[in-house]
Design an enzyme around this catalytic site. Structure first.
Site, PDB file in Angstrom:
ATOM      1  N   ARG A  67      -6.935 -34.708  14.239  1.00 46.32           N
ATOM      2  CA  ARG A  67      -7.917 -35.786  14.121  1.00 46.32           C
ATOM      3  C   ARG A  67      -9.221 -35.192  13.595  1.00 46.32           C
ATOM      4  O   ARG A  67      -9.580 -34.070  13.925  1.00 46.32           O
ATOM      5  CB  ARG A  67      -8.182 -36.436  15.479  1.00 46.32           C
ATOM      6  N   TYR A 195      -2.283 -37.512   9.075  1.00 42.64           N
ATOM      7  CA  TYR A 195      -2.096 -36.983  10.431  1.00 42.64           C
ATOM      8  C   TYR A 195      -2.073 -38.115  11.472  1.00 42.64           C
ATOM      9  O   TYR A 195      -2.867 -39.070  11.383  1.00 42.64           O
ATOM     10  CB  TYR A 195      -3.205 -35.974  10.778  1.00 42.64           C
ATOM     11  N   GLY A 196      -1.250 -37.961  12.480  1.00 43.44           N
ATOM     12  CA  GLY A 196      -1.036 -38.952  13.545  1.00 43.44           C
ATOM     13  C   GLY A 196      -2.241 -39.762  13.966  1.00 43.44           C
ATOM     14  O   GLY A 196      -2.327 -40.967  13.704  1.00 43.44           O
ATOM     15  N   GLY A 197      -3.201 -39.098  14.612  1.00 40.16           N
ATOM     16  CA  GLY A 197      -4.340 -39.824  15.179  1.00 40.16           C
ATOM     17  C   GLY A 197      -5.194 -40.525  14.132  1.00 40.16           C
ATOM     18  O   GLY A 197      -5.895 -41.489  14.439  1.00 40.16           O
ATOM     19  N   LYS A 204      -4.953 -44.258  18.477  1.00 41.47           N
ATOM     20  CA  LYS A 204      -6.371 -44.077  18.838  1.00 41.47           C
ATOM     21  C   LYS A 204      -7.239 -45.186  18.231  1.00 41.47           C
ATOM     22  O   LYS A 204      -8.200 -45.640  18.865  1.00 41.47           O
ATOM     23  CB  LYS A 204      -6.860 -42.711  18.372  1.00 41.47           C
ATOM     24  N   HIS A 224      -8.204 -44.080  27.956  1.00 43.71           N
ATOM     25  CA  HIS A 224      -7.463 -42.896  27.529  1.00 43.71           C
ATOM     26  C   HIS A 224      -6.811 -42.276  28.773  1.00 43.71           C
ATOM     27  O   HIS A 224      -7.236 -41.225  29.239  1.00 43.71           O
ATOM     28  CB  HIS A 224      -8.458 -41.924  26.863  1.00 43.71           C
ATOM     29  N   SER A 246      -8.525 -34.143  25.882  1.00 45.24           N
ATOM     30  CA  SER A 246      -7.364 -33.605  25.166  1.00 45.24           C
ATOM     31  C   SER A 246      -7.154 -32.148  25.596  1.00 45.24           C
ATOM     32  O   SER A 246      -8.117 -31.448  25.893  1.00 45.24           O
ATOM     33  CB  SER A 246      -7.603 -33.666  23.653  1.00 45.24           C
ATOM     34  N   CYS A 248      -5.655 -30.927  28.349  1.00 45.17           N
ATOM     35  CA  CYS A 248      -5.712 -30.618  29.784  1.00 45.17           C
ATOM     36  C   CYS A 248      -4.379 -30.915  30.471  1.00 45.17           C
ATOM     37  O   CYS A 248      -4.315 -30.959  31.697  1.00 45.17           O
ATOM     38  CB  CYS A 248      -6.823 -31.407  30.458  1.00 45.17           C
ATOM     39  N   LYS A 250      -2.182 -33.754  30.044  1.00 42.83           N
ATOM     40  CA  LYS A 250      -1.896 -35.140  30.451  1.00 42.83           C
ATOM     41  C   LYS A 250      -0.411 -35.462  30.374  1.00 42.83           C
ATOM     42  O   LYS A 250       0.164 -36.039  31.291  1.00 42.83           O
ATOM     43  CB  LYS A 250      -2.666 -36.098  29.533  1.00 42.83           C
ATOM     44  N   ASP A 273      -0.716 -41.361  27.561  1.00 43.92           N
ATOM     45  CA  ASP A 273      -1.974 -41.226  26.797  1.00 43.92           C
ATOM     46  C   ASP A 273      -2.930 -42.413  26.941  1.00 43.92           C
ATOM     47  O   ASP A 273      -4.136 -42.202  27.004  1.00 43.92           O
ATOM     48  CB  ASP A 273      -1.650 -41.011  25.315  1.00 43.92           C
ATOM     49  N   ASN A 362      -1.628 -27.418  16.740  1.00 46.63           N
ATOM     50  CA  ASN A 362      -1.610 -28.852  17.048  1.00 46.63           C
ATOM     51  C   ASN A 362      -0.321 -29.507  16.537  1.00 46.63           C
ATOM     52  O   ASN A 362      -0.287 -30.699  16.266  1.00 46.63           O
ATOM     53  CB  ASN A 362      -2.840 -29.527  16.417  1.00 46.63           C
ATOM     54  N   SER A 363       0.758 -28.719  16.413  1.00 46.14           N
ATOM     55  CA  SER A 363       2.023 -29.316  15.971  1.00 46.14           C
ATOM     56  C   SER A 363       2.550 -30.234  17.068  1.00 46.14           C
ATOM     57  O   SER A 363       2.245 -30.050  18.247  1.00 46.14           O
ATOM     58  CB  SER A 363       3.039 -28.234  15.614  1.00 46.14           C
ATOM     59  N   ARG A 364       3.343 -31.214  16.680  1.00 46.20           N
ATOM     60  CA  ARG A 364       3.650 -32.332  17.590  1.00 46.20           C
ATOM     61  C   ARG A 364       5.125 -32.696  17.589  1.00 46.20           C
ATOM     62  O   ARG A 364       5.852 -32.413  16.648  1.00 46.20           O
ATOM     63  CB  ARG A 364       2.866 -33.577  17.133  1.00 46.20           C
ATOM     64  N   ARG A 395     -11.286 -29.213  32.651  1.00 49.71           N
ATOM     65  CA  ARG A 395     -11.181 -27.764  32.900  1.00 49.71           C
ATOM     66  C   ARG A 395     -12.518 -27.270  33.399  1.00 49.71           C
ATOM     67  O   ARG A 395     -13.474 -27.217  32.641  1.00 49.71           O
ATOM     68  CB  ARG A 395     -10.872 -27.027  31.595  1.00 49.71           C
ATOM     69  N   GLY A 489       4.488 -28.561  38.568  1.00 45.40           N
ATOM     70  CA  GLY A 489       5.174 -29.338  39.607  1.00 45.40           C
ATOM     71  C   GLY A 489       4.460 -29.315  40.950  1.00 45.40           C
ATOM     72  O   GLY A 489       4.667 -30.204  41.782  1.00 45.40           O
ATOM     73  N   ASN A 491       1.362 -29.783  41.371  1.00 45.54           N
ATOM     74  CA  ASN A 491       0.276 -30.775  41.382  1.00 45.54           C
ATOM     75  C   ASN A 491       0.648 -32.017  42.196  1.00 45.54           C
ATOM     76  O   ASN A 491      -0.222 -32.803  42.576  1.00 45.54           O
ATOM     77  CB  ASN A 491      -0.097 -31.179  39.942  1.00 45.54           C
TER      78      ASN A 491
END
Ligand code: OXD
Ligand code: MN
Length: 584
Positions: A67, A195-197, A204, A224, A246, A248, A250, A273, A362-364, A395, A489, A491
């Site tokens: 993005r 790109y995606g976003g 988004k 979000h 982003s 962290c 999710k 997301d 940032n590959s997806r 973080r 796990g 968490n």
């Protein structure tokens, strides 16, 4: 007579001048055609059909892999309506400037018309969008990420109630790349990126930036946030929605395999997301996941970090910018296997460890959500699921305890508004740069964030049974620079405490920042953790908080008088509580 959708498509075609216009119906035959076109364009590969049936690898232009927030604009007549945290363009200027780039952009290309629903078909919370695009990769991805084709056209009928999005990859030159939102018109224009976003406009652009604007006008919430269900012994499921900046974790949290499964605690996934939430007839905030797929970061994803998604992405998945093995299987750093000989990088070159990573960081993966073994049986419930807790996080190497609960809604809004994440120098554990990211919406709020805080405050007054608001921090470090909490796990132990607090149980002690679990509040059976580590995980350090309060004060000052008085009051109140709690 043309429907409003057809009329808008005609207008878009007049501007972009494609050779051909194709209306997508979402059928499998059409999908195969689109995938073949993608392959013919030379930037995509069919993966090993034995081990990865119906999976593809797409390589984007190396200048177009993420993005681009500095090229993302909100366009409203008044600059102040987008606030200090958004880029602004005036609508007339934007239409002129970006219109010139879109003029004739699809010459020699096909314009695909992609009608889609964000949310389950027939849900009162769902909304229809129509994206026109000249990228077959975008069409194939939208087919995974939304309910696309006939189902959307049927839901829309002759109505003009849809969000139009005009997308062209243009010439992919970053100097001619713009992602512009016109919230008053509910319109999106995106040019110059595949790109995606930037290009999957349902995600988004619509589901957060345009939807957040609509949500404020109409009294609902577009956030979000992941949505998960925590099953407790006896089979009851309690739903929670969580916002993290982003990177962290999710997706991993939403799809977590609980370490307390034997005790009857299991995590179910609704979404990873985005969450759209409306007050239901029962007085609870009812949430849907507007998306139908996961667009997750590949590097670091493994059987250890996310076994559910690993199980999901062996079929019907599009990988973008990962590496590829000689067996035509996707590969990335942190997948849990050694780089195989003959590995090909995301740029299509032979991998050479001296030249860096094989997979773009940032590959997806783009994978249908229903393929996850953790998908909640109610994930498509049209009425949504009732949300009992909001969880914010970031973080914070030194600051925030593992978990704490806000005193009430208003204080919880303040906790969300002061959210931040740090970059940390991994080797030393030094605290890095703090980026404030209220509710993880900084890059995604379609209007002035001061008004967004006000909207949150007002929602709290309207929801008869509002969620309780918590903050978590999986990333606290000890003096040795090592993480104090095992995460993943484990968490679930924190989620269990949150559930108990929601139910009026769960033991806690009051601190100036909120309620923190007492030493025996958290279930620790089966976990090896030193008592000193626990002390540090729950420590609330007055000096660290004073520094952070100064930083958030500076951030809030950007909003001037537009900042709600309640936020300022909550800020002062934390400082006062610290003063009162310090022994004389
Ligand atoms: C995402 C992001 O891709 O938040 O979801 O960046
Ligand atoms: Mn996101």
């Amino acid at each position: 007579m043309a429907t409003p959708m057809e009329a808008w498509v005609e207008e878009a075609a007049r501007l972009t001048k494609p050779d051909q216009v194709v209306f997508c119906d979402g059928s499998e035959a059409e999908n195969q055609n689109i995938l073949q076109t993608m392959l013919n364009q030379g930037d995509s590969y069919q993966l090993n059909q034995k081990t990865y049936p119906n999976c593809y690898l797409h390589r984007s232009n190396p200048s177009d892999v993420a993005r681009t927030e500095h090229l993302t604009f909100i366009s409203t007549p008044q600059k102040d309506d987008v606030g200090p945290t958004n880029n602004w363009m005036d609508p007339e200027g934007a239409k002129f400037k970006v219109g010139k780039l879109l003029d004739g952009a699809m010459r020699g290309r096909i314009m695909y018309v992609v009608p889609y629903i964000m949310g389950p078909a027939g849900s009162p919370i769902s909304k229809v969008g129509v994206e026109v695009t000249d990228s077959p990769y975008v069409v194939a991805s939208m087919r995974i990420m939304s309910r696309m084709g006939k189902v959307a056209t049927d839901q829309l009928g002759n109505s003009s109630d849809f969000v139009p999005g005009l997308h062209s990859i243009g010439d992919l030159d970053p100097l001619r790349r713009y992602i512009v939102h016109f919230p008053q018109e509910r319109l999106i224009w995106s040019v110059g990126s595949g790109y995606g976003g930037n290009a999957l406009l349902g995600k988004k652009c619509f589901a957060l930036r345009i939807a957040s604007y609509m949500a404020r006008q109409q009294g609902w919430m577009a956030e979000h946030m992941l949505i998960l269900g925590l099953e407790s012994p006896g089979g009851r499921v309690t739903y929670m929605a969580a916002a993290f900046p982003s990177a962290c974790g999710k997706t991993n949290l939403a799809m977590m395999v609980s370490s307390l499964q034997d005790m009857g605690y299991k995590v179910w996934t609704i979404g990873d997301d985005i969450s759209w939430m409306k007050i239901g007839p029962d007085g609870y905030l009812r949430a849907i996941n507007p998306e139908a797929g996961f667009f997750g970061v590949a590097p670091g994803t493994s059987m250890k970090t996310n076994p559910n998604v690993m199980a999901a992405l062996h079929h019907n998945t599009i990988f973008t910018n990962t590496g590829m093995t000689p067996e035509f299987e996707p590969w990335w750093e942190g997948i849990g296997t050694e780089p195989p000989p003959g590995l090909i990088t995301w740029r299509g070159e032979k991998w050479d460890p001296s030249k860096g990573v094989a997979a773009q960081p940032n590959s997806r993966y783009t994978v249908p959500a229903k393929q996850s073994p953790s998908i909640d049986p109610r994930w498509e419930a049209p009425e949504g699921v009732p949300i009992s807790a909001f969880i914010f996080g970031g973080r914070r190497a030194r600051l925030a305890p593992l978990v704490y609960e806000s005193f009430n809604w208003q204080h919880g809004v303040f906790v969300g508004a002061t959210m931040a994440s740090e970059t940390t120098a991994a080797a030393t554990g030094d605290v890095g740069i703090t980026r404030r990211d209220p509710m993880a919406m900084l890059p995604f709020c379609g209007y002035n964030m001061a008004d967004y805080f006000q909207h949150w405050l007002e929602m709290g007054k309207k929801i008869p049974h509002p969620p309780k608001i918590f903050h978590v921090n999986w990333f606290r470090k000890g003096a040795d620079g090592k993480f104090l909490w095992p995460g993943y796990g484990e968490n679930v132990r924190v989620l269990k405490w949150i559930l108990e607090r929601v139910e009026g149980r769960g033991s806690a002690q009051e601190t100036p920042i909120g309620y923190v679990p007492t030493r025996n509040g958290l279930t620790l059976e089966g976990l090896k953790i030193a008592p000193e580590a626990l002390d540090e995980l729950f420590r609330v350090d007055a000096d660290n908080w004073a520094t952070d309060l100064a930083d958030s004060k500076e951030f809030f000052a950007k909003f001037g008088d537009r900042l709600p008085a309640e936020i300022r009051k909550e800020h002062e109140a934390v400082g006062k509580r610290f003063q009162q709690s310090v022994p004389a």
